[in-house]
Design a protein around this motif. Structure first.
Motif, short mmCIF file in Angstrom:
data_model
loop_
_atom_site.label_atom_id
_atom_site.label_comp_id
_atom_site.label_asym_id
_atom_site.label_seq_id
_atom_site.Cartn_x
_atom_site.Cartn_y
_atom_site.Cartn_z
N MET A 164 0.83 -1.21 0.00
CA MET A 164 0.00 0.00 0.00
C MET A 164 0.87 1.25 0.00
O MET A 164 0.56 2.24 -0.68
CB MET A 164 -0.92 0.00 1.22
N THR A 165 1.94 1.22 0.73
CA THR A 165 2.85 2.36 0.81
C THR A 165 3.47 2.66 -0.55
O THR A 165 3.69 3.82 -0.92
CB THR A 165 3.95 2.11 1.84
N ALA A 166 3.73 1.60 -1.31
CA ALA A 166 4.34 1.78 -2.63
C ALA A 166 3.43 2.56 -3.58
O ALA A 166 3.91 3.23 -4.50
CB ALA A 166 4.68 0.43 -3.23
N PHE A 167 2.11 2.48 -3.36
CA PHE A 167 1.15 3.18 -4.22
C PHE A 167 0.70 4.52 -3.64
O PHE A 167 0.03 5.29 -4.32
CB PHE A 167 -0.09 2.31 -4.44
N ALA A 168 1.06 4.79 -2.40
CA ALA A 168 0.54 5.97 -1.69
C ALA A 168 1.17 7.26 -2.23
O ALA A 168 2.37 7.32 -2.47
CB ALA A 168 0.79 5.85 -0.20
N LYS A 169 0.31 8.27 -2.40
CA LYS A 169 0.77 9.61 -2.75
C LYS A 169 0.86 10.51 -1.52
O LYS A 169 1.45 11.58 -1.56
CB LYS A 169 -0.19 10.25 -3.76
#
Length: 225
Positions: A164-169
């Protein structure tokens, strides 16, 4: 592009150790949260609501609740660390850029962070078990085996959180994961009541949730059931 699990090596433990050294500066508030929050839950719900509920699943409601909170706390602790803390190190602080300037690689960072998430979950589990022990709801010495289980629960939820962190803006992005995944699992996986009280279709559905199986592993160790 090939997909593989992060490699576990000396570099991963170096990342883990770096997080430990930083965490030591915040050990006071961290321990207060780890011990204080479960104590409030167990005292408020276990004794308060438990007075009206009585026994549940063949054990006191306090013991039933304690075992559920051990598993759910491991989930939430690992998820919070894998999202908010990892994002902070990745974006605002740019810690990983500094780490990658050394001989360490991305696999070392991923494996180290997953180990740290699991370690934080273990610390949370230890705190809850100690509180439960003082409240007299731990069945016997076999409850010690809950600790490696808690570590594995933390490791399980660390992976999805870091994805999820990898996709978070930004930090607000994590609300989707907590509202759509973490909170529903807490409410229906057997933390506060047995899942056999749910409608048949929902009982089948919750068997696909990892927290349900985590609680199934933890509860007998805490309650002796």
């Amino acid at each position: 592009m090939a997909v593989h699990l992060p490699r576990l090596g000396p570099g991963a433990f170096a990342v883990w150790r770096r997080n430990v050294l930083v965490w030591r500066k915040l050990i006071g508030p961290a321990l207060l949260m780890n011990f204080g929050e479960p104590a409030l839950y167990l005292l408020g719900l276990g004794f308060g609501l438990g007075h009206f509920v009585g026994d549940m699943g063949g054990v006191s409601y306090l013991a039933f609740l304690a075992s559920g909170i051990v598993a759910s706390s491991a989930m939430t602790t690992s998820s919070f660390e894998g999202m908010y803390s990892v994002f902070t190190r990745m974006v605002p602080q740019r810690t990983y850029e500094a780490i990658l300037a050394t001989p360490l690689e991305v696999d070392d960072i991923l494996a180290g962070e997953m180990l740290w998430c699991a370690a934080k979950s273990l610390l949370s589990g230890v705190a809850i078990v100690i509180v439960a022990l003082f409240l007299g709801v731990v069945a016997d010495w076999r409850a010690i085996w809950v600790l490696p289980v808690v570590f594995l629960i933390g490791l399980t939820f660390a992976g999805p959180a870091i994805v999820m962190t990898a996709f978070a803006k930004g930090y607000d992005f994590f609300n989707y994961y907590f509202v759509l995944a973490i909170t529903p699992m807490m409410l229906v996986s057997g933390v506060f009541y047995p899942i056999d009280t749910l409608p048949p279709a929902m009982q089948t559905a919750v068997q696909f949730l990892p927290l349900t199986h985590a609680i199934d592993l933890v509860r007998p160790l805490i309650t002796g059931g």
